[in-house]
Design an enzyme around this catalytic site. Structure first.
Site, PDB file in Angstrom:
ATOM      1  N   SER A 267       0.726  -1.250  -0.030  1.00 26.41           N
ATOM      2  CA  SER A 267       0.088  -0.158   0.098  1.00 26.41           C
ATOM      3  C   SER A 267       0.880   1.132  -0.113  1.00 26.41           C
ATOM      4  O   SER A 267       1.772   1.105   0.485  1.00 26.41           O
ATOM      5  CB  SER A 267      -0.926  -0.121   1.210  1.00 26.41           C
ATOM      6  OG  SER A 267      -1.380   1.490   1.521  1.00 26.41           O
TER       7      SER A 267
ATOM      8  N   TYR B  64      -1.537  -1.434  11.158  1.00 27.44           N
ATOM      9  CA  TYR B  64      -1.889  -1.934   9.642  1.00 27.44           C
ATOM     10  C   TYR B  64      -1.054  -1.541   8.708  1.00 27.44           C
ATOM     11  O   TYR B  64      -0.211  -2.338   8.320  1.00 27.44           O
ATOM     12  CB  TYR B  64      -3.325  -1.410   9.275  1.00 27.44           C
ATOM     13  CG  TYR B  64      -3.475  -1.269   7.879  1.00 27.44           C
ATOM     14  CD1 TYR B  64      -3.687  -2.419   7.146  1.00 27.44           C
ATOM     15  CD2 TYR B  64      -3.278  -0.161   7.013  1.00 27.44           C
ATOM     16  CE1 TYR B  64      -3.756  -2.435   5.683  1.00 27.44           C
ATOM     17  CE2 TYR B  64      -3.427  -0.173   5.838  1.00 27.44           C
ATOM     18  CZ  TYR B  64      -3.735  -1.319   4.918  1.00 27.44           C
ATOM     19  OH  TYR B  64      -3.543  -1.304   3.707  1.00 27.44           O
TER      20      TYR B  64
ATOM     21  N   LYS C 279       2.359  -3.813   6.604  1.00 32.06           N
ATOM     22  CA  LYS C 279       2.489  -3.634   5.088  1.00 32.06           C
ATOM     23  C   LYS C 279       3.928  -3.280   4.787  1.00 32.06           C
ATOM     24  O   LYS C 279       4.730  -4.015   4.095  1.00 32.06           O
ATOM     25  CB  LYS C 279       1.748  -2.557   4.209  1.00 32.06           C
ATOM     26  CG  LYS C 279       0.334  -2.816   4.183  1.00 32.06           C
ATOM     27  CD  LYS C 279       0.030  -3.839   3.491  1.00 32.06           C
ATOM     28  CE  LYS C 279      -1.574  -4.099   3.294  1.00 32.06           C
ATOM     29  NZ  LYS C 279      -1.713  -5.512   2.789  1.00 32.06           N
TER      30      LYS C 279
END
Ligand code: UD1
Length: 339
Positions: free
Chosen positions: A127, A152, A156
């Site tokens: 992302s 989160y 990544k």
């Protein structure tokens, strides 16, 4: 012989669109999903679009034995790993749940991959969140990553590093990380799309749910940002375009076209759009009025981020093609389809 791509998390929003495009490009696809964040709506939609049933293995990548078994059952040439939790706010409240799920599942996949004598091609779903807040826009793949602002986002970054280091250490593993900007949209057939559970966190599902009357009013988070109209700027990438980038990346791996054993590509349009511009475009193309209000800034939001997609354009031979109007018409058709 047809090559087989395993799509973990293939029953979800992005995975289902990628499955369709891979199938259209002539690959066999095996979907694996623990169905923790979706039902079979998108899977059924995929089968309807393709006119045939695809294998759907209900399993959890946190279960190492199940991953081994999956690779024994199917002859897999490449894996695209989507299976992960993705809600920023939830990750702040439940960091251990995020670290366990997102890291263990990916490590299990790589452990199985490294044991195979034929090696494995691994595409990781990353992302633009890894870039954090940056003044230098647009961002290229060599723009420095900033410390993650949520567990989160951290998963990544960590998974990117786990893949980079595994490729270096274990012979036969090759990896690509695709850094998505803001994926939005739905399939033109309106048979697959985004199905958020509960109140949507992301902008576009909130817009469509407001338009259909499921939500009373969209809050636009902040109109006093240092941008032309005061609202945040993002790079909204159509889901079908995004899915096609995966097909190009898989082909690059399987056809031996990679220049390094681990590569990173931005997947975006290169064009920033403000929240206000997106809302206005949605109203115009669908000929409706949206109930919205300005609200305070949302904590953790960056002011502006958009991609420099030159590397993906050149190396993957991929370019975002769909017009934002078509994308916003597709999301509205999808919302009406599931109403
Ligand atoms: C977030 C994640 C990103 C992830 C992406 C998936 C972070 C910081 N962000 O991006 O990693 O890839 O979702 O789509 O990790 N907005 C409103 N009202 C709303 C919802 C959103 O005004 O009800 C605004 C936000 O303030 C933002 C823009 O819309 O400016 C886009 O928000 P959103 O769709 O949530 O995506 P991001 O936060 O950019």
């Amino acid at each position: 012989m047809k090559q087989t791509v395993l799509v973990s998390g293939g029953a979800g929003f992005i995975g289902s669109h990628v499955t369709v495009e891979l199938s259209n490009a002539g690959y066999d696809v095996v979907i694996a999903d623990n169905m923790s964040n979706c039902d079979e709506t998108n899977y059924n939609g995929v089968c309807k679009i393709l006119g045939r049933k695809l294998p759907l293995v209900k399993m959890d990548f946190c279960d190492a034995e199940a991953v081994d078994k999956l690779f024994e059952t199917y002859s897999i040439d490449a894996v695209i790993h989507f299976a992960a939790f993705k809600a920023v706010g939830e990750s702040v409240a439940e960091p251990l749940m995020y670290y366990r799920n997102n890291l263990v599942s990916f490590i299990n996949l790589l452990e199985t991959a490294r044991k195979r004598k034929d090696g494995c091609n691994v595409l990781f779903s990353s992302s633009a969140t890894v870039y954090g807040e940056t003044d230098k826009l647009p961002v290229t793949e060599t723009s420095p990553r900033q410390p993650a602002t949520s567990p989160y986002g951290n998963t990544k970054q960590m998974c990117e590093d786990i893949l980079r280091d595994s490729v270096k250490a274990y012979e036969g593993i090759k990896g690509i990380a695709l850094r998505y900007f803001n994926p939005i949209g739905a399939h033109p057939s309106a048979l697959i799309g985004e199905l958020p559970r509960g109140v949507p966190n992301n902008l576009v599902p909130f817009i469509t749910q407001t338009a259909i009357g499921k939500r009373a009013c969209l809050s636009i988070f902040g109109n006093d940002y240092p941008t032309p109209d005061g609202t945040c700027l993002r790079d909204y990438i159509d889901i079908v375009d995004l899915a096609k980038a995966h097909v190009c990346a898989v082909a690059r791996m399987l056809d031996g076209k990679m220049k390094e054993e681990y590569e990173i590509f931005n997947v975006g349009t290169g064009t920033p759009l403000s929240v206000m511009e997106l809302v206005t475009a949605f109203e115009k193309v669908n000929n409706l009025k949206l109930n919205y209000k300005f609200a305070p800034r949302r904590s953790g939001d960056v002011v502006a981020i958009w991609a420099d997609p030159t590397l993906a354009n050149k190396e993957l031979g991929w370019k975002a093609e769909r017009k934002i109007e078509d994308t916003l018409a597709a999301v509205w058709a999808w919302e009406k389809h599931i109403a």
